[in-house]
Design a protein around this motif. Sequence first.
Motif, PDB file in Angstrom:
ATOM      1  N   GLU A 222       0.742  -1.265  -0.011  1.00 37.17           N
ATOM      2  CA  GLU A 222      -0.120  -0.090  -0.059  1.00 37.17           C
ATOM      3  C   GLU A 222       0.874   1.175  -0.040  1.00 37.17           C
ATOM      4  N   ASN A 223       0.105   2.343   0.146  1.00 37.66           N
ATOM      5  CA  ASN A 223       1.126   3.819  -0.313  1.00 37.66           C
ATOM      6  C   ASN A 223       0.521   4.771   0.792  1.00 37.66           C
ATOM      7  N   ASP A 224       0.345   4.221   2.023  1.00 41.37           N
ATOM      8  CA  ASP A 224      -0.116   5.233   3.203  1.00 41.37           C
ATOM      9  C   ASP A 224       0.972   5.173   4.421  1.00 41.37           C
ATOM     10  N   ILE A 225       1.870   4.252   4.629  1.00 36.71           N
ATOM     11  CA  ILE A 225       2.687   4.378   5.576  1.00 36.71           C
ATOM     12  C   ILE A 225       3.966   4.365   5.130  1.00 36.71           C
ATOM     13  N   VAL A 226       4.792   5.533   5.431  1.00 38.52           N
ATOM     14  CA  VAL A 226       5.886   5.901   5.099  1.00 38.52           C
ATOM     15  C   VAL A 226       7.191   5.272   5.940  1.00 38.52           C
ATOM     16  N   TYR A 227       6.792   5.391   7.133  1.00 41.34           N
ATOM     17  CA  TYR A 227       8.011   4.912   8.315  1.00 41.34           C
ATOM     18  C   TYR A 227       7.517   4.292   9.255  1.00 41.34           C
ATOM     19  N   SER A 228       8.077   3.287   9.696  1.00 45.67           N
ATOM     20  CA  SER A 228       8.125   2.666  11.070  1.00 45.67           C
ATOM     21  C   SER A 228       9.330   2.755  11.914  1.00 45.67           C
ATOM     22  N   PRO A 229       9.161   3.027  13.023  1.00 39.57           N
ATOM     23  CA  PRO A 229      10.126   3.184  13.870  1.00 39.57           C
ATOM     24  C   PRO A 229      10.730   2.015  14.785  1.00 39.57           C
ATOM     25  N   LEU A 230       9.855   0.907  14.925  1.00 41.57           N
ATOM     26  CA  LEU A 230      10.145  -0.050  15.774  1.00 41.57           C
ATOM     27  C   LEU A 230       9.294  -1.278  15.563  1.00 41.57           C
ATOM     28  N   ALA A 231      10.182  -2.142  14.871  1.00 46.81           N
ATOM     29  CA  ALA A 231       9.619  -3.585  14.523  1.00 46.81           C
ATOM     30  C   ALA A 231      10.729  -4.489  14.227  1.00 46.81           C
ATOM     31  N   PHE A 232      10.678  -5.982  14.229  1.00 48.15           N
ATOM     32  CA  PHE A 232      11.751  -6.834  14.106  1.00 48.15           C
ATOM     33  C   PHE A 232      12.019  -6.615  12.277  1.00 48.15           C
ATOM     34  N   GLY A 233      13.040  -6.314  12.178  1.00 48.87           N
ATOM     35  CA  GLY A 233      13.592  -6.208  10.883  1.00 48.87           C
ATOM     36  C   GLY A 233      13.528  -7.669  10.117  1.00 48.87           C
ATOM     37  N   TYR A 234      13.261  -7.465   8.740  1.00 51.14           N
ATOM     38  CA  TYR A 234      13.315  -8.785   7.878  1.00 51.14           C
ATOM     39  C   TYR A 234      13.994  -8.335   6.556  1.00 51.14           C
ATOM     40  N   THR A 235      15.081  -8.884   6.325  1.00 52.02           N
ATOM     41  CA  THR A 235      15.796  -8.381   4.930  1.00 52.02           C
ATOM     42  C   THR A 235      15.003  -8.665   3.910  1.00 52.02           C
ATOM     43  N   ASN A 236      13.976  -9.638   3.959  1.00 48.62           N
ATOM     44  CA  ASN A 236      13.060 -10.013   2.550  1.00 48.62           C
ATOM     45  C   ASN A 236      12.477  -8.728   2.057  1.00 48.62           C
ATOM     46  N   ARG A 243       8.317  -8.134  -2.562  1.00 46.39           N
ATOM     47  CA  ARG A 243       7.011  -7.466  -2.363  1.00 46.39           C
ATOM     48  C   ARG A 243       7.057  -6.355  -3.628  1.00 46.39           C
ATOM     49  N   LYS A 244       5.808  -5.829  -3.761  1.00 51.38           N
ATOM     50  CA  LYS A 244       5.516  -4.670  -4.945  1.00 51.38           C
ATOM     51  C   LYS A 244       6.597  -3.708  -4.597  1.00 51.38           C
ATOM     52  N   ASN A 245       6.689  -3.205  -3.505  1.00 47.50           N
ATOM     53  CA  ASN A 245       7.705  -1.941  -3.309  1.00 47.50           C
ATOM     54  C   ASN A 245       8.901  -2.444  -2.154  1.00 47.50           C
ATOM     55  N   LYS A 246       9.989  -1.901  -2.393  1.00 51.29           N
ATOM     56  CA  LYS A 246      11.049  -2.379  -1.482  1.00 51.29           C
ATOM     57  C   LYS A 246      11.126  -1.400  -0.441  1.00 51.29           C
ATOM     58  N   LEU A 247      11.344  -2.041   0.895  1.00 50.00           N
ATOM     59  CA  LEU A 247      11.689  -1.141   2.033  1.00 50.00           C
ATOM     60  C   LEU A 247      13.126  -0.877   2.205  1.00 50.00           C
ATOM     61  N   CYS A 248      13.229   0.120   3.053  1.00 49.37           N
ATOM     62  CA  CYS A 248      14.741   0.489   3.497  1.00 49.37           C
ATOM     63  C   CYS A 248      14.558   0.438   5.039  1.00 49.37           C
ATOM     64  N   TYR A 249      15.723  -0.392   5.433  1.00 49.04           N
ATOM     65  CA  TYR A 249      15.676  -0.274   6.960  1.00 49.04           C
ATOM     66  C   TYR A 249      16.949   0.679   7.494  1.00 49.04           C
ATOM     67  N   HIS A 250      16.641   0.841   8.714  1.00 46.62           N
ATOM     68  CA  HIS A 250      17.375   1.865   9.461  1.00 46.62           C
ATOM     69  C   HIS A 250      17.710   1.415  11.032  1.00 46.62           C
ATOM     70  N   ASN A 251      18.856   2.117  11.406  1.00 43.02           N
ATOM     71  CA  ASN A 251      18.844   1.913  12.971  1.00 43.02           C
ATOM     72  C   ASN A 251      17.670   2.599  13.599  1.00 43.02           C
ATOM     73  N   ALA A 252      17.236   2.117  14.727  1.00 42.91           N
ATOM     74  CA  ALA A 252      16.196   2.427  15.627  1.00 42.91           C
ATOM     75  C   ALA A 252      16.300   3.917  16.258  1.00 42.91           C
ATOM     76  N   PRO A 253      15.437   4.671  16.625  1.00 45.16           N
ATOM     77  CA  PRO A 253      15.703   5.758  17.212  1.00 45.16           C
ATOM     78  C   PRO A 253      16.425   5.775  18.344  1.00 45.16           C
ATOM     79  N   TRP A 254      17.447   6.388  18.909  1.00 43.79           N
ATOM     80  CA  TRP A 254      18.348   6.419  19.821  1.00 43.79           C
ATOM     81  C   TRP A 254      19.388   5.266  19.589  1.00 43.79           C
TER      82      TRP A 254
END
Length: 379
Positions: A222-236, A243-254
């Motif tokens: 979908e195209n409504d969530i831009v960012y998530s600050p905290l959830a277990f990462g999945y390289t998949n 999936r249809k769109n590729k995500l990018c992962y980052h260090n958590a806040p702090w």
Amino acid sequence: MITLKGITWNHPRGYDPLVAASKLYAKQFGVKVEWQKRSLSDFGDQSLTAMATENDLLIIEHPHTGVASETNCLVPLEDLLTYEQLQQLEQQSAGPSFLSYYYQQKQWALPVDAAMQCAASRPDLMGEHKIPATWEEVFELCEALKTQDLQVGIAFCATDCLCTFLSLTAQFGSSVRENNHLLVTREVGLQVLQLMRTMRDNFHLNCLNWNPIQLYDHMATENDIVYSPLAFGYTNYSREGFRKNKLCYHNAPWTKNIILGGAGIAVSAGSSHAKEAAEYAAWLCSAAIQNGVYVKEQGQPGNIVSWKDDAANALTNNFFLNTIDTLTYAYVRPRYSGWPAFQQWLGEALHQYLKEDLNPETVLNQLQQAYAASYQNHL
């Protein structure tokens, strides 16, 4: 040919690399490993002793090592592998993964998979917005996105309410430890409960229903969530074509004191081929296999060699390098034998608090009392 039975969890990350590697192992060493799957919730909650009676190899979470120590349902790997083998794998551990399976002076599993909560984004939707480095910046981003009809998301099903609570209490200076008399200090406990309620009120409406997989499936399709600050990462989800769109992962806040996840591979005490099972486990966790067939077949290695490898990062949109600091400084949960049952209850209690908008002081008192009873019963 010897045939070993193994049990893992039902996701491409948890199943596909094991099957692919096992085919290679059978050709090279004449030992066949047959893998079965269980659900993600069962992965965290299913009885370790029951699974050990039916399998030679088990993929487990580190909080279950206390159960292994108390029941002796697993074989300590010092009894099956050489000191040199274990030392090399410890030196190649991704963050605290290897030591998270060391409990009561025994090594109960080897880290085959490394994970921790981290941040994720849809880079094509981020625009000029920067990735938040603090919790203050997370809510600033949330407000800015609302003006564009875009949102922040988080996984807030019961299990992930638990994990977020543990990460935040650790970040705010009151880590949950098994030698503590209280679950958390009153000040930090109330601060975190309020922060989680603020997340609920400001993040995507469906968050309370989502685990990380459901969150990332939504973000990637979908195209409504831009960012998530905290959830277990999945390289998949950061790989091309998953999936249809590729995500990018980052260090958590702090960055620091975020809860460690991942998975270890353990040997059942009921196995008739425990030595062969342990040799397979050590081979599977070696740098050559982790950075070869394992990562190529949707795996998320527990070996740091792969996290730092250019090819592995090119394959996963720099997932490993982008999040390695969060993993390096990850927080390890309690592992006493009563913890798995308590953490399941804790997640359900926190989820109920958010879902029913309960009084935070009343809830915190309940959490403190339940933890004290759980820990005292397992001293």
